[in-house]
Design an enzyme around this catalytic site. Structure first.
Site, PDB file in Angstrom:
ATOM      1  N   GLU A   1       0.847  -1.200   0.000  1.00  0.00           N
ATOM      2  CA  GLU A   1       0.000   0.000   0.000  1.00  0.00           C
ATOM      3  C   GLU A   1       0.876   1.240   0.000  1.00  0.00           C
ATOM      4  O   GLU A   1       1.490   1.586   1.010  1.00  0.00           O
ATOM      5  CB  GLU A   1      -0.924  -0.006   1.229  1.00  0.00           C
TER       6      GLU A   1
ATOM      7  N   ARG B   1       0.382  10.311   0.251  1.00  0.00           N
ATOM      8  CA  ARG B   1       0.679  11.350   1.246  1.00  0.00           C
ATOM      9  C   ARG B   1       1.876  12.188   0.869  1.00  0.00           C
ATOM     10  O   ARG B   1       2.304  13.049   1.639  1.00  0.00           O
ATOM     11  CB  ARG B   1       0.915  10.708   2.626  1.00  0.00           C
TER      12      ARG B   1
ATOM     13  N   LYS C   1     -11.405  -2.094   6.014  1.00  0.00           N
ATOM     14  CA  LYS C   1     -10.301  -1.733   6.910  1.00  0.00           C
ATOM     15  C   LYS C   1     -10.911  -1.124   8.173  1.00  0.00           C
ATOM     16  O   LYS C   1     -11.819  -0.287   8.083  1.00  0.00           O
ATOM     17  CB  LYS C   1      -9.420  -0.711   6.173  1.00  0.00           C
TER      18      LYS C   1
HETATM   19  C1  3PG Z   1      -2.667   4.177   8.070  1.00  0.00           C
HETATM   20  O1  3PG Z   1      -2.267   5.120   7.466  1.00  0.00           O
HETATM   21  O2  3PG Z   1      -3.435   3.336   7.602  1.00  0.00           O
HETATM   22  C2  3PG Z   1      -2.245   4.124   9.461  1.00  0.00           C
HETATM   23  O3  3PG Z   1      -1.982   5.414   9.859  1.00  0.00           O
HETATM   24  C3  3PG Z   1      -1.034   3.293   9.692  1.00  0.00           C
HETATM   25  O4  3PG Z   1      -0.917   3.377  11.040  1.00  0.00           O
HETATM   26  P1  3PG Z   1       0.419   3.039  11.815  1.00  0.00           P
HETATM   27  O5  3PG Z   1       1.434   4.020  11.377  1.00  0.00           O
HETATM   28  O6  3PG Z   1       0.018   3.178  13.255  1.00  0.00           O
HETATM   29  O7  3PG Z   1       0.787   1.619  11.446  1.00  0.00           O
END
Ligand code: 3PG
Length: 224
Positions: free
Chosen positions: A50, A54, A138
């Site tokens: 994924e 961003r 999700k």
């Molecule tokens: C996401 O973007 O799906 C989550 O922010 C990932 O979260 P994490 O950095 O706590 O794993």
């Protein structure tokens, strides 16, 4: 690992979730790191990647991986609009992940042929996604929105829904989520630490991916 990775094959959301216990949530700001990172993750047994929208470089990173790493499947994360979905499909993404659900994003993903894992955090959001025919979701942000206790509660009224909890999940608590019957995989950013990317420490990424790909999970790989 039964998925045909040929780009001409359309994947289902369940195939994306079943492929490994963890979907890495990746933030890339340097296109020159994309291919090495993807290869490092694949070497550790993680193929569904994924790439989050961003950074301004995200689409170029998707293109590079789709072109140069055929053993990986590029997914797009942080898809928040129909335009995002279209752009990611054009860049070679083969699945989409969104932090929430809207009908516009759902429709755009369907039109683009992208299976979508939409983020949900409430029963109403699950029902909206189900109205659109989506049953693989999700759970985001998983830890902050109730963690494994929330998933256990949802398994009653939403026993036909399968989840990928993401947000606050790490190697320390992944097993707690993966032990649940309604969890197929988890998502998380811990496989791609910023300092490992900055130093080009691909061996560290492969080691983290290997550890993640061997996490036990309740979900039977043989179930449909
Ligand atoms: C996401 O973007 O799906 C989550 O922010 C990932 O979260 P994490 O950095 O706590 O794993």
């Amino acid at each position: 690992m039964d998925v045909n990775l040929n780009v001409s094959c359309r994947l289902t959301a369940l195939q994306v979730m079943r492929d490994a216990p963890v979907i890495p949530v990746i933030v890339l700001s340097d296109v020159n790191q994309a291919v090495s990172l993807a290869r490092a993750l694949v070497a550790g047994g993680i193929r569904m990647l994924e790439i989050t929208l961003r950074t301004p470089q995200a689409l170029a990173c998707m293109e590079a991986i789709a072109r140069d790493v055929p053993e990986a499947v590029v997914g797009a994360g942080t898809v928040r609009s129909a335009a995002d979905a279209q752009a990611c499909a054009m860049a070679g993404a083969r699945f989409a992940v969104s932090p929430g659900y809207t009908h516009a994003v759902g429709q755009a993903c369907r039109d683009a042929g992208l299976p979508l894992l939409p983020g949900v955090a409430t029963g109403s959001e699950i029902m909206m996604a189900q109205e659109a025919g989506l049953t693989e979701l999700k759970f985001f942000p998983a830890l902050q929105a109730g963690g494994s206790a929330m998933l256990k509660a949802w398994n009653g009224p939403f026993g036909d829904v399968r989840f990928c909890p993401t947000g606050g999940v790490s190697v320390a608590n992944a097993a707690e989520f993966l032990a649940l019957p309604n969890v197929v995989c988890v998502g998380g950013s811990w496989l791609t630490p910023a300092d490992a990317l900055a130093r080009g420490n691909w061996a560290q990424v492969t080691a983290l991916a290997y550890q993640a790909s061997h996490l036990p999970r309740h979900f039977a790989l043989t179930s449909s």
